[in-house]
Design a protein around this motif. Structure first.
Motif, PDB file in Angstrom:
ATOM      1  N   LEU A 156       0.816  -1.217   0.000  1.00 49.81           N
ATOM      2  CA  LEU A 156       0.000   0.000   0.000  1.00 49.81           C
ATOM      3  C   LEU A 156       0.846   1.263   0.000  1.00 49.81           C
ATOM      4  N   HIS A 157       0.310   2.273  -0.647  1.00 53.74           N
ATOM      5  CA  HIS A 157       0.959   3.584  -0.692  1.00 53.74           C
ATOM      6  C   HIS A 157      -0.094   4.630  -0.388  1.00 53.74           C
ATOM      7  N   GLY A 158       0.024   5.269   0.765  1.00 52.45           N
ATOM      8  CA  GLY A 158      -0.930   6.294   1.147  1.00 52.45           C
ATOM      9  C   GLY A 158      -1.920   5.783   2.162  1.00 52.45           C
ATOM     10  N   GLY A 159      -2.710   6.692   2.665  1.00 51.51           N
ATOM     11  CA  GLY A 159      -3.734   6.352   3.634  1.00 51.51           C
ATOM     12  C   GLY A 159      -3.158   6.138   5.026  1.00 51.51           C
ATOM     13  N   THR A 160      -4.024   6.188   6.011  1.00 48.65           N
ATOM     14  CA  THR A 160      -3.663   5.880   7.388  1.00 48.65           C
ATOM     15  C   THR A 160      -4.024   4.422   7.600  1.00 48.65           C
ATOM     16  N   VAL A 161      -3.011   3.562   7.685  1.00 44.30           N
ATOM     17  CA  VAL A 161      -3.235   2.122   7.638  1.00 44.30           C
ATOM     18  C   VAL A 161      -3.199   1.503   9.038  1.00 44.30           C
ATOM     19  N   THR A 162      -4.205   0.679   9.304  1.00 41.06           N
ATOM     20  CA  THR A 162      -4.286  -0.128  10.519  1.00 41.06           C
ATOM     21  C   THR A 162      -4.285  -1.576  10.079  1.00 41.06           C
ATOM     22  N   LYS A 163      -3.633  -2.450  10.847  1.00 45.16           N
ATOM     23  CA  LYS A 163      -3.682  -3.871  10.524  1.00 45.16           C
ATOM     24  C   LYS A 163      -4.268  -4.646  11.693  1.00 45.16           C
ATOM     25  N   ALA A 164      -4.932  -5.753  11.365  1.00 44.94           N
ATOM     26  CA  ALA A 164      -5.588  -6.561  12.390  1.00 44.94           C
ATOM     27  C   ALA A 164      -5.522  -8.030  12.019  1.00 44.94           C
ATOM     28  N   LYS A 165      -5.379  -8.862  13.024  1.00 44.30           N
ATOM     29  CA  LYS A 165      -5.390 -10.316  12.866  1.00 44.30           C
ATOM     30  C   LYS A 165      -6.603 -10.843  13.612  1.00 44.30           C
ATOM     31  N   LEU A 166      -7.405 -11.650  12.943  1.00 41.74           N
ATOM     32  CA  LEU A 166      -8.546 -12.288  13.587  1.00 41.74           C
ATOM     33  C   LEU A 166      -8.362 -13.800  13.451  1.00 41.74           C
ATOM     34  N   THR A 167      -8.145 -14.454  14.566  1.00 46.62           N
ATOM     35  CA  THR A 167      -7.886 -15.888  14.521  1.00 46.62           C
ATOM     36  C   THR A 167      -9.199 -16.656  14.436  1.00 46.62           C
ATOM     37  N   THR A 168      -9.144 -17.749  13.714  1.00 45.61           N
ATOM     38  CA  THR A 168     -10.348 -18.549  13.489  1.00 45.61           C
ATOM     39  C   THR A 168     -10.864 -19.178  14.774  1.00 45.61           C
ATOM     40  N   SER A 169     -10.002 -19.390  15.753  1.00 43.55           N
ATOM     41  CA  SER A 169     -10.426 -20.039  17.000  1.00 43.55           C
ATOM     42  C   SER A 169     -10.966 -19.053  18.038  1.00 43.55           C
ATOM     43  N   ASP A 170     -10.875 -17.760  17.782  1.00 44.38           N
ATOM     44  CA  ASP A 170     -11.325 -16.742  18.724  1.00 44.38           C
ATOM     45  C   ASP A 170     -12.850 -16.674  18.732  1.00 44.38           C
ATOM     46  N   ASN A 171     -13.443 -16.960  19.876  1.00 48.23           N
ATOM     47  CA  ASN A 171     -14.907 -16.928  19.986  1.00 48.23           C
ATOM     48  C   ASN A 171     -15.465 -15.508  19.913  1.00 48.23           C
ATOM     49  N   GLN A 172     -14.619 -14.513  20.055  1.00 48.97           N
ATOM     50  CA  GLN A 172     -15.038 -13.117  20.030  1.00 48.97           C
ATOM     51  C   GLN A 172     -14.733 -12.437  18.694  1.00 48.97           C
ATOM     52  N   LYS A 173     -14.337 -13.210  17.679  1.00 49.07           N
ATOM     53  CA  LYS A 173     -13.872 -12.600  16.416  1.00 49.07           C
ATOM     54  C   LYS A 173     -14.942 -11.756  15.731  1.00 49.07           C
ATOM     55  N   GLU A 174     -16.191 -12.176  15.797  1.00 51.70           N
ATOM     56  CA  GLU A 174     -17.241 -11.390  15.139  1.00 51.70           C
ATOM     57  C   GLU A 174     -17.469 -10.059  15.849  1.00 51.70           C
ATOM     58  N   GLN A 175     -17.435 -10.056  17.181  1.00 55.58           N
ATOM     59  CA  GLN A 175     -17.581  -8.812  17.930  1.00 55.58           C
ATOM     60  C   GLN A 175     -16.374  -7.906  17.688  1.00 55.58           C
ATOM     61  N   LYS A 176     -15.196  -8.494  17.628  1.00 57.34           N
ATOM     62  CA  LYS A 176     -13.983  -7.706  17.360  1.00 57.34           C
ATOM     63  C   LYS A 176     -14.034  -7.092  15.948  1.00 57.34           C
ATOM     64  N   ALA A 177     -14.516  -7.868  14.996  1.00 58.56           N
ATOM     65  CA  ALA A 177     -14.630  -7.360  13.615  1.00 58.56           C
ATOM     66  C   ALA A 177     -15.638  -6.219  13.562  1.00 58.56           C
ATOM     67  N   TYR A 178     -16.745  -6.357  14.240  1.00 55.47           N
ATOM     68  CA  TYR A 178     -17.750  -5.291  14.268  1.00 55.47           C
ATOM     69  C   TYR A 178     -17.150  -4.013  14.864  1.00 55.47           C
ATOM     70  N   ARG A 179     -16.412  -4.164  15.956  1.00 58.69           N
ATOM     71  CA  ARG A 179     -15.758  -3.004  16.586  1.00 58.69           C
ATOM     72  C   ARG A 179     -14.728  -2.366  15.673  1.00 58.69           C
ATOM     73  N   LEU A 180     -14.015  -3.201  14.896  1.00 55.60           N
ATOM     74  CA  LEU A 180     -13.081  -2.636  13.926  1.00 55.60           C
ATOM     75  C   LEU A 180     -13.824  -1.698  12.981  1.00 55.60           C
ATOM     76  N   GLY A 181     -15.000  -2.120  12.531  1.00 55.40           N
ATOM     77  CA  GLY A 181     -15.804  -1.293  11.639  1.00 55.40           C
ATOM     78  C   GLY A 181     -16.302  -0.019  12.299  1.00 55.40           C
ATOM     79  N   THR A 182     -16.754  -0.122  13.550  1.00 58.67           N
ATOM     80  CA  THR A 182     -17.267   1.078  14.210  1.00 58.67           C
ATOM     81  C   THR A 182     -16.149   2.038  14.594  1.00 58.67           C
ATOM     82  N   ASP A 183     -14.932   1.527  14.754  1.00 57.92           N
ATOM     83  CA  ASP A 183     -13.808   2.384  15.153  1.00 57.92           C
ATOM     84  C   ASP A 183     -13.130   3.093  13.974  1.00 57.92           C
ATOM     85  N   LEU A 184     -13.458   2.725  12.753  1.00 59.00           N
ATOM     86  CA  LEU A 184     -12.802   3.346  11.603  1.00 59.00           C
ATOM     87  C   LEU A 184     -13.374   4.720  11.296  1.00 59.00           C
TER      88      LEU A 184
END
Length: 184
Positions: A156-184
């Motif tokens: 990537l070139h440009g933009g304010t970039v954030t990176k995130a890892k969501l593990t398949t075994s994490d029972n909270q991954k959907e809530q974490k993904a939703y929060r990623l969206g609301t925090d952007l």
């Protein structure tokens, strides 16, 4: 009689081994072919508020599960809750590389063999981003670490970039993904 049985067993073992090897090769080939090819142009739009900004979510689907897709739509719902009109699609040559019309851009991929989707990385290398855009790059996979995201960051070139890892075994991954969206 015993020699005959032993000889037959010795002949069967290499055949069984070869069958396992061929099956493994076919499965690995199937996985890499799904991740290495575009999933097609299938835009889905979540309408935002009339005065809201636009967000684009580009992801490569997984060949083994729907974890990446579930993650994408949770992020999109979070963005949509904040008023964004969210377009979700797959990477490919059919997409514009000028993303200046989007306030937020999200890129996501499953991880196979420690690598992100080459189709997604190729698309990311060619996009035009502005310094004011918020960019999220995420991956889904079994490992807790994500060195493969460094490849995405380098693409990537440009933009304010954030990176995130969501593990398949994490029972909270959907809530974490939703929060990623609301925090952007």
């Amino acid at each position: 009689m015993k020699k005959h049985i032993v000889r037959n067993i010795l002949l069967i073992i290499p055949g069984v081994f070869a069958a396992f090897m061929i099956t493994g090769f076919v499965l690995l080939n199937r996985l890499t072919s799904v991740v290495n090819h575009s999933a097609g142009n299938h835009p889905q739009v979540l309408n935002g508020t009339p005065s809201g900004q636009k967000a684009l979510v580009i992801y490569q689907p997984s060949a083994l599960s729907d974890v990446t897709e579930q993650t994408v739509f949770q992020i999109a719902k979070g963005l949509n809750k904040n008023g964004y009109q969210v377009t979700v699609n797959h990477p490919g040559r059919y997409l514009s590389t000028d993303l200046s019309g989007y306030a937020v851009v999200v890129f996501g991929s499953p991880v196979y063999g420690g690598k992100l989707s080459p189709v997604l990385l190729d698309y990311m290398k060619n996009v035009t981003l502005t310094p004011s855009q918020h960019v999220l790059v995420f991956d889904t996979g079994a490992a807790d670490t994500s060195p493969e995201l460094d490849d995405a960051m380098a693409a990537l070139h440009g933009g304010t970039v954030t990176k995130a890892k969501l593990t398949t075994s994490d029972n909270q991954k959907e809530q974490k993904a939703y929060r990623l969206g609301t925090d952007l």
